[in-house]
Every structure is written in structure tokens, then in C-alpha cells.
Design an enzyme around this catalytic site. Structure first.
Site, PDB file in Angstrom:
ATOM      1  N   ASN A 167       2.270   1.774   3.715  1.00 20.51           N
ATOM      2  CA  ASN A 167       2.413   2.520   4.976  1.00 20.51           C
ATOM      3  C   ASN A 167       1.853   1.712   6.142  1.00 20.51           C
ATOM      4  OD1 ASN A 167       3.499   5.440   4.769  1.00 20.51           O
ATOM      5  ND2 ASN A 167       2.268   5.151   2.919  1.00 20.51           N
ATOM      6  N   HIS A 198       0.766  12.767   3.468  1.00 24.01           N
ATOM      7  CA  HIS A 198       0.594  13.251   2.096  1.00 24.01           C
ATOM      8  C   HIS A 198       1.963  13.325   1.424  1.00 24.01           C
ATOM      9  CE1 HIS A 198      -1.293  15.319  -1.211  1.00 24.01           C
ATOM     10  NE2 HIS A 198      -0.326  16.198  -1.173  1.00 24.01           N
ATOM     11  N   GLY A 227      -1.377  -0.331   0.925  1.00 23.45           N
ATOM     12  CA  GLY A 227      -1.097  -0.403   2.355  1.00 23.45           C
ATOM     13  C   GLY A 227       0.369  -0.603   2.712  1.00 23.45           C
TER      14      GLY A 227
HETATM   15  C1  GRF Z   1       1.009   7.273   0.043  1.00 27.11           C
HETATM   16  O1  GRF Z   1       1.905   7.839  -0.867  1.00 27.11           O
HETATM   17  C2  GRF Z   1       0.348   8.329   0.873  1.00 27.11           C
HETATM   18  O2  GRF Z   1       1.132   9.435   1.091  1.00 27.11           O
HETATM   19  C3  GRF Z   1      -0.841   8.705   0.042  1.00 27.11           C
HETATM   20  O3  GRF Z   1      -1.270   7.504  -0.544  1.00 27.11           O
HETATM   21  C4  GRF Z   1      -0.175   6.607  -0.668  1.00 27.11           C
HETATM   22  C5  GRF Z   1      -0.581   5.301  -0.033  1.00 27.11           C
HETATM   23  O4  GRF Z   1       0.340   4.265  -0.269  1.00 27.11           O
HETATM   24  N1  GRF Z   1      -1.833   9.397   0.839  1.00 27.11           N
HETATM   25  P1  GRF Z   1       0.201   2.873   0.493  1.00 27.11           P
HETATM   26  O5  GRF Z   1      -1.211   2.349   0.253  1.00 27.11           O
HETATM   27  O6  GRF Z   1       0.481   3.101   1.946  1.00 27.11           O
HETATM   28  O7  GRF Z   1       1.216   1.981  -0.155  1.00 27.11           O
END
Ligand code: GRF
Length: 196
Positions: free
Chosen positions: A14, A109, A12
Site C-alpha cells: 500500500n 482494513h 508496504g
Molecule cells: C493490507 O491488507 C491492509 O489492509 C492491512 O494490512 C495489509 C498491509 O499490506 N491493514 P501491505 O504491507 O501494504 O502490503
């Protein structure tokens, strides 16, 4: 007020960037809930720290993908989100979920789509000696990592160290995703009719 749900399966980072952006005003809106298909996802801890409601729906409890997706739809009924943000949500969604949220469902992505849908994108960039790499935010449709592109951000590949590459890509993601969510919140980003 504009409100949106964030779906996660793991760390998480992001989600954290998105939470921070709602707190500092870069996103004018609030996260109505964070939903995870894994109860051990660290993103749930981040959500709780930020006092955001969490929902756990484990896909293992459902025989069919469609049943899991129906449960997702049902769980969101009380929140009525304006947008669903997939942020490292590692499940392929079926039309049961995609249809009711078409045009209100975005994903991030780690590649410059249409290059490298699916997993292991950093390794593919290294193996193919690509001079550039990047990230894509796109509307979700029925195909994997497909759907109309909302925004991309790219970088020169300076190192073949996969961890370093991943770190740089994460940085791009954390900058791009909040901007796209804010654009959507302001009505500046819409799925065109011909794509529906
Ligand atoms: C990110 O690299 C996103 O692009 C992909 O999964 C990863 C998630 O990372 N779909 P996080 O859980 O947000 O650290």
C-alpha cells in the site's frame, strides 16, 4: 504543501501505491516520513528508494503501549504531518496517540466493515461463503477497526483460493487508498463534529 506520514509494519505494498500516486500527481502532497515499528519491514526499503525519511520505533522497547504511543507523537513533532496514514501498521493505538491526531488518522482494513474487524478476514469470507468481499478506509478511533468510514470498495468473490482473494483485495486497496488521501488533501473528507 499537504504532507502526511505513513505507518507500516511489513511489506508496504500500500505504501508503494501511495508513493507512486505522489509521484504521478494523483496525490497532491508529499510523504514527510515512513514510520515502522519493525526494523525489518520491507516497506522501509521502498521508502529509502523513494528518498523518504524513515523512522523506526520498536514497540518491544517500551513497557507500556502508552509509552510507545508517546514516542510516536514525539517523533512526529518535527514533521508536523497533516494526516497519518496507517498502511498495514500492526499495532493497536491508545488515546495517547489517537487524541492528538483525531480526525487526521486513517486506516485501511481488508473487509467491508463493520463485517470482520481484526485478522484473517479473507478466511472468514471463504468460510462463510460470502458472495462479496472488499476493503474499507476509516478514521481511527479507540476501538479496533472501528471509527467512521471514509470509503469502501467491493468485489464479487469468484475464487475460494485465499491467495487469489488476497491479491484481488490488495488491488482494490492500492486503487482506493490514494484516492482517499487525495480527497483528504483537497479538504473533501472531514471527520464530522458529532463523531469527535
Ligand atoms: C493490507 O491488507 C491492509 O489492509 C492491512 O494490512 C495489509 C498491509 O499490506 N491493514 P501491505 O504491507 O501494504 O502490503
Amino acid at each position: 504543501m499537504f504532507s502526511f506520514a505513513v505507518f507500516i509494519s511489513g511489506n508496504g505494498s500500500n505504501l508503494q501505491a501511495i508513493i507512486d500516486a505522489t509521484l504521478n500527481g494523483a496525490i497532491e502532497g508529499k510523504i514527510c516520513c515512513v514510520l515502522s515499528n519493525k526494523k525489518e519491514a520491507y516497506g522501509l526499503v521502498r521508502a529509502k528508494k523513494a528518498k523518504i525519511p524513515t523512522v523506526i520505533i520498536e514497540h518491544d522497547n517500551f513497557k507500556k503501549r502508552e509509552d510507545f504511543d508517546d514516542a510516536l507523537v514525539e517523533s512526529l513533532e518535527k514533521y508536523k504531518p497533516d494526516l497519518i496514514v496507517l498502511a498495514g501498521f500492526m499495532r493497536i493505538l491508545t488515546p495517547n496517540f489517537i487524541k492528538p491526531y483525531r480526525g487526521k488518522l486513517i486506516n485501511i482494513h481488508p473487509s467491508l466493515l463493520p463485517k470482520y474487524p481484526g485478522l484473517n478476514t479473507h478466511q472468514k469470507v471463504i468460510d462463510n461463503n460470502d458472495p462479496e468481499h472488499g476493503v474499507t478506509v476509516h478514521f481511527v478511533d479507540e476501538n479496533l477497526d472501528s471509527g467512521p468510514i471514509c470509503a469502501q470498495s467491493s468485489m464479487k468473490v469468484k475464487s475460494k483460493d485465499i491467495e487469489e482473494l488476497e491479491k484481488s483485495i490488495h488491488k482494490l486497496e492500492h486503487e482506493l487508498y490514494p484516492k482517499v488521501i487525495q480527497d483528504f488533501a483537497k479538504g473533501n473528507l472531514k471527520l464530522r463534529k458529532e463523531n469527535k
